[in-house]
Motif scaffolding. Structure first.
Motif, PDB file in Angstrom:
ATOM      1  N   ASN A  66       0.836  -1.094   0.018  1.00  0.00           N
ATOM      2  CA  ASN A  66      -0.145   0.087   0.110  1.00  0.00           C
ATOM      3  C   ASN A  66       0.642   1.342   0.335  1.00  0.00           C
ATOM      4  O   ASN A  66       1.278   1.700   1.249  1.00  0.00           O
ATOM      5  CB  ASN A  66      -1.002   0.043   1.522  1.00  0.00           C
ATOM      6  N   ALA A  67       1.773   1.650  -1.291  1.00  0.00           N
ATOM      7  CA  ALA A  67       2.280   3.028  -1.268  1.00  0.00           C
ATOM      8  C   ALA A  67       0.917   4.458  -0.661  1.00  0.00           C
ATOM      9  O   ALA A  67       2.108   5.123  -0.003  1.00  0.00           O
ATOM     10  CB  ALA A  67       2.423   3.632  -3.164  1.00  0.00           C
ATOM     11  N   GLU A  68       0.139   4.101  -1.118  1.00  0.00           N
ATOM     12  CA  GLU A  68      -0.737   5.269  -0.424  1.00  0.00           C
ATOM     13  C   GLU A  68      -0.082   5.315   1.428  1.00  0.00           C
ATOM     14  O   GLU A  68       0.114   6.278   1.859  1.00  0.00           O
ATOM     15  CB  GLU A  68      -2.251   5.717  -0.485  1.00  0.00           C
ATOM     16  N   ALA A  69      -0.419   3.721   1.883  1.00  0.00           N
ATOM     17  CA  ALA A  69      -0.164   4.228   3.483  1.00  0.00           C
ATOM     18  C   ALA A  69       1.267   4.577   4.271  1.00  0.00           C
ATOM     19  O   ALA A  69       1.522   5.548   5.047  1.00  0.00           O
ATOM     20  CB  ALA A  69      -0.630   2.619   3.902  1.00  0.00           C
ATOM     21  N   LEU A  70       1.900   4.264   3.443  1.00  0.00           N
ATOM     22  CA  LEU A  70       3.463   4.491   3.232  1.00  0.00           C
ATOM     23  C   LEU A  70       3.891   6.095   2.836  1.00  0.00           C
ATOM     24  O   LEU A  70       4.863   6.814   3.571  1.00  0.00           O
ATOM     25  CB  LEU A  70       4.585   4.214   2.414  1.00  0.00           C
ATOM     26  N   VAL A  71       2.831   6.776   2.198  1.00  0.00           N
ATOM     27  CA  VAL A  71       2.869   7.857   1.677  1.00  0.00           C
ATOM     28  C   VAL A  71       3.027   8.978   2.676  1.00  0.00           C
ATOM     29  O   VAL A  71       2.972   9.608   3.368  1.00  0.00           O
ATOM     30  CB  VAL A  71       2.739   8.318   0.812  1.00  0.00           C
ATOM     31  N   LYS A  72       1.417   8.057   3.274  1.00  0.00           N
ATOM     32  CA  LYS A  72       0.873   9.765   4.044  1.00  0.00           C
ATOM     33  C   LYS A  72       1.450   9.310   5.856  1.00  0.00           C
ATOM     34  O   LYS A  72       1.433  10.177   6.041  1.00  0.00           O
ATOM     35  CB  LYS A  72      -0.403   8.673   4.988  1.00  0.00           C
ATOM     36  N   ARG A  73       2.077   7.771   5.914  1.00  0.00           N
ATOM     37  CA  ARG A  73       3.132   7.780   7.411  1.00  0.00           C
ATOM     38  C   ARG A  73       4.146   8.738   7.554  1.00  0.00           C
ATOM     39  O   ARG A  73       4.186   9.521   8.151  1.00  0.00           O
ATOM     40  CB  ARG A  73       3.548   6.291   7.285  1.00  0.00           C
ATOM     41  N   TYR A  74       4.670   9.613   6.158  1.00  0.00           N
ATOM     42  CA  TYR A  74       6.148   9.686   5.984  1.00  0.00           C
ATOM     43  C   TYR A  74       5.198  11.196   6.221  1.00  0.00           C
ATOM     44  O   TYR A  74       6.129  12.500   6.135  1.00  0.00           O
ATOM     45  CB  TYR A  74       6.834   9.696   4.676  1.00  0.00           C
ATOM     46  N   LEU A  75       4.087  11.668   5.621  1.00  0.00           N
ATOM     47  CA  LEU A  75       4.115  13.605   5.129  1.00  0.00           C
ATOM     48  C   LEU A  75       3.512  13.695   6.510  1.00  0.00           C
ATOM     49  O   LEU A  75       3.618  14.720   6.953  1.00  0.00           O
ATOM     50  CB  LEU A  75       2.390  13.321   4.060  1.00  0.00           C
ATOM     51  N   ALA A  76       2.809  12.889   7.927  1.00  0.00           N
ATOM     52  CA  ALA A  76       2.002  13.082   8.734  1.00  0.00           C
ATOM     53  C   ALA A  76       3.582  12.909   9.816  1.00  0.00           C
ATOM     54  O   ALA A  76       3.786  13.860  10.677  1.00  0.00           O
ATOM     55  CB  ALA A  76       1.717  12.122   9.295  1.00  0.00           C
ATOM     56  N   LEU A  77       5.086  12.394   9.853  1.00  0.00           N
ATOM     57  CA  LEU A  77       5.969  12.911   9.729  1.00  0.00           C
ATOM     58  C   LEU A  77       7.135  13.701   9.541  1.00  0.00           C
ATOM     59  O   LEU A  77       7.711  14.376  10.558  1.00  0.00           O
ATOM     60  CB  LEU A  77       7.008  11.337   9.818  1.00  0.00           C
ATOM     61  N   HIS A  78       6.154  14.929   8.210  1.00  0.00           N
ATOM     62  CA  HIS A  78       6.972  15.754   7.948  1.00  0.00           C
ATOM     63  C   HIS A  78       6.814  16.609   8.889  1.00  0.00           C
ATOM     64  O   HIS A  78       5.782  16.765   9.173  1.00  0.00           O
ATOM     65  CB  HIS A  78       7.157  16.058   6.527  1.00  0.00           C
ATOM     66  N   ARG A  79       7.894  17.034   9.328  1.00  0.00           N
ATOM     67  CA  ARG A  79       8.334  18.593   9.970  1.00  0.00           C
ATOM     68  C   ARG A  79       8.820  19.580   8.999  1.00  0.00           C
ATOM     69  O   ARG A  79       9.387  20.476   8.170  1.00  0.00           O
ATOM     70  CB  ARG A  79       9.165  18.462  11.396  1.00  0.00           C
ATOM     71  N   VAL A  80       7.500  20.699   9.295  1.00  0.00           N
ATOM     72  CA  VAL A  80       7.679  22.231   8.548  1.00  0.00           C
ATOM     73  C   VAL A  80       7.792  23.270   9.446  1.00  0.00           C
ATOM     74  O   VAL A  80       7.221  23.634  10.666  1.00  0.00           O
ATOM     75  CB  VAL A  80       7.239  22.828   7.392  1.00  0.00           C
ATOM     76  N   GLY A  81       9.405  23.687  10.012  1.00  0.00           N
ATOM     77  CA  GLY A  81       9.842  24.437  11.397  1.00  0.00           C
ATOM     78  C   GLY A  81       9.015  23.967  12.450  1.00  0.00           C
ATOM     79  O   GLY A  81       9.832  22.779  12.966  1.00  0.00           O
ATOM     80  N   PRO A  82       8.543  24.691  13.427  1.00  0.00           N
ATOM     81  CA  PRO A  82       8.207  24.067  14.721  1.00  0.00           C
ATOM     82  C   PRO A  82       7.223  22.996  14.753  1.00  0.00           C
ATOM     83  O   PRO A  82       7.087  21.946  15.834  1.00  0.00           O
ATOM     84  CB  PRO A  82       7.679  25.341  15.639  1.00  0.00           C
ATOM     85  N   LEU A  83       5.793  23.390  13.504  1.00  0.00           N
ATOM     86  CA  LEU A  83       5.152  21.925  13.994  1.00  0.00           C
ATOM     87  C   LEU A  83       5.292  21.492  12.637  1.00  0.00           C
ATOM     88  O   LEU A  83       6.313  21.240  11.257  1.00  0.00           O
ATOM     89  CB  LEU A  83       3.651  22.298  13.714  1.00  0.00           C
ATOM     90  N   ALA A  84       4.771  19.808  12.804  1.00  0.00           N
ATOM     91  CA  ALA A  84       4.612  18.325  11.699  1.00  0.00           C
ATOM     92  C   ALA A  84       3.747  19.696  10.451  1.00  0.00           C
ATOM     93  O   ALA A  84       2.895  20.331  11.133  1.00  0.00           O
ATOM     94  CB  ALA A  84       3.764  17.825  12.024  1.00  0.00           C
ATOM     95  N   LEU A  85       3.892  19.031   9.307  1.00  0.00           N
ATOM     96  CA  LEU A  85       2.969  19.610   7.968  1.00  0.00           C
ATOM     97  C   LEU A  85       1.149  19.302   9.079  1.00  0.00           C
ATOM     98  O   LEU A  85       0.239  20.521   7.980  1.00  0.00           O
ATOM     99  CB  LEU A  85       3.327  18.980   7.053  1.00  0.00           C
ATOM    100  N   TYR A  86       1.127  18.152   9.092  1.00  0.00           N
ATOM    101  CA  TYR A  86      -0.438  18.653   9.082  1.00  0.00           C
ATOM    102  C   TYR A  86      -1.319  19.367   9.762  1.00  0.00           C
ATOM    103  O   TYR A  86      -2.352  19.682  10.071  1.00  0.00           O
ATOM    104  CB  TYR A  86      -0.640  16.837   9.834  1.00  0.00           C
ATOM    105  N   SER A  87      -0.084  19.987  11.221  1.00  0.00           N
ATOM    106  CA  SER A  87      -0.777  20.664  12.167  1.00  0.00           C
ATOM    107  C   SER A  87      -0.769  22.444  11.768  1.00  0.00           C
ATOM    108  O   SER A  87      -1.458  22.467  12.441  1.00  0.00           O
ATOM    109  CB  SER A  87       0.780  20.816  12.971  1.00  0.00           C
ATOM    110  N   TRP A  88      -0.039  22.390  10.941  1.00  0.00           N
ATOM    111  CA  TRP A  88      -0.527  24.283  10.216  1.00  0.00           C
ATOM    112  C   TRP A  88      -1.940  24.608   9.702  1.00  0.00           C
ATOM    113  O   TRP A  88      -2.177  25.758   9.813  1.00  0.00           O
ATOM    114  CB  TRP A  88       0.399  24.241   9.328  1.00  0.00           C
ATOM    115  N   LYS A  89      -2.381  23.489   9.257  1.00  0.00           N
ATOM    116  CA  LYS A  89      -3.683  23.387   8.770  1.00  0.00           C
ATOM    117  C   LYS A  89      -4.576  23.530  10.040  1.00  0.00           C
ATOM    118  O   LYS A  89      -5.796  24.035   9.443  1.00  0.00           O
ATOM    119  CB  LYS A  89      -4.073  22.349   7.651  1.00  0.00           C
ATOM    120  N   GLU A  90      -4.321  22.927  11.405  1.00  0.00           N
ATOM    121  CA  GLU A  90      -4.902  22.565  12.480  1.00  0.00           C
ATOM    122  C   GLU A  90      -4.490  24.132  13.580  1.00  0.00           C
ATOM    123  O   GLU A  90      -5.685  24.245  14.009  1.00  0.00           O
ATOM    124  CB  GLU A  90      -4.747  21.088  13.307  1.00  0.00           C
TER     125      GLU A  90
END
Length: 185
Positions: free
Chosen positions: A70-94
């Motif tokens: 499941n490549a989608e699960a692999l990509v989602k996992r590493y996107l969730a771990l990706h940090r941009v500045g002090p927050l994770a990438l997913y946290s900026w929109k929240e």
């Protein structure tokens, strides 16, 4: 208007600060996802560190014989771990949603406090109304700078590259004997 702003005290400034922080979070989220979506379209040649890391991980799994199903699960996992500045990438929109709740709560608490101390409903309703207006501004900013479409574009572009290009390239290398040095039969 100036006198009214000065008479409101520090809670109004706290609410305004939270509103500005939430708006900045929404705008930065849009910028980060826009850059990532653009880089994901060029996933094979991109030098974006997170995309390079995902390509390397996928190749490593494949070379070790652990075919990622499941490549989608692999990509989602590493996107969730990706940090941009002090927050994770997913946290900026929240950040905007979090600040929206904090602004509404601050306005409500300030309104209740004012009503209990002065027993005047007009000032209490004014504080609650200011909190609601600022929260509405944050909500509209979040809708204007929405990143859902960019998330889908990013995820689909990376998965498409992994499944349709990199997988066949790695399979071709395996059939040509490129990975024989890893096999110890």
């Amino acid at each position: 208007m100036k006198e009214w702003m000065i008479s409101q005290g520090w809670p109004l400034y706290v609410m305004l600060g939270m509103t500005v922080f939430g708006m900045i979070g929404s705008i930065l989220s849009r910028i980060f996802y826009g850059k990532l979506a653009k880089e994901a379209q060029l996933c094979g040649t991109s030098d974006y560190p997170m995309l390079h890391y995902i390509r390397q991980k996928y190749s490593s799994y494949y070379k070790l014989g652990m075919r990622p199903g499941n490549a989608e699960a692999l990509v989602k996992r590493y996107l969730a771990l990706h940090r941009v500045g002090p927050l994770a990438l997913y946290s900026w929109k929240e950040a905007g949603n979090f600040m929206m709740g904090a602004v509404m709560l601050t306005g409500l608490i300030r309104g209740i406090y004012r009503f209990q101390t002065t027993m005047q409903t007009d000032s209490a309703l004014m504080d609650i109304g200011v909190g609601l207006v600022l929260a509405l501004g944050l909500r509209l900013t979040g809708k204007i700078f929405s990143v859902e479409r960019l998330q889908v574009i990013t995820l689909n572009a990376i998965c498409d590259y992994l499944e349709n290009y990199l997988k066949s390239k790695l399979a071709g290398e395996m059939h040509q004997g490129g990975f024989n040095r890893f096999c110890y039969d």
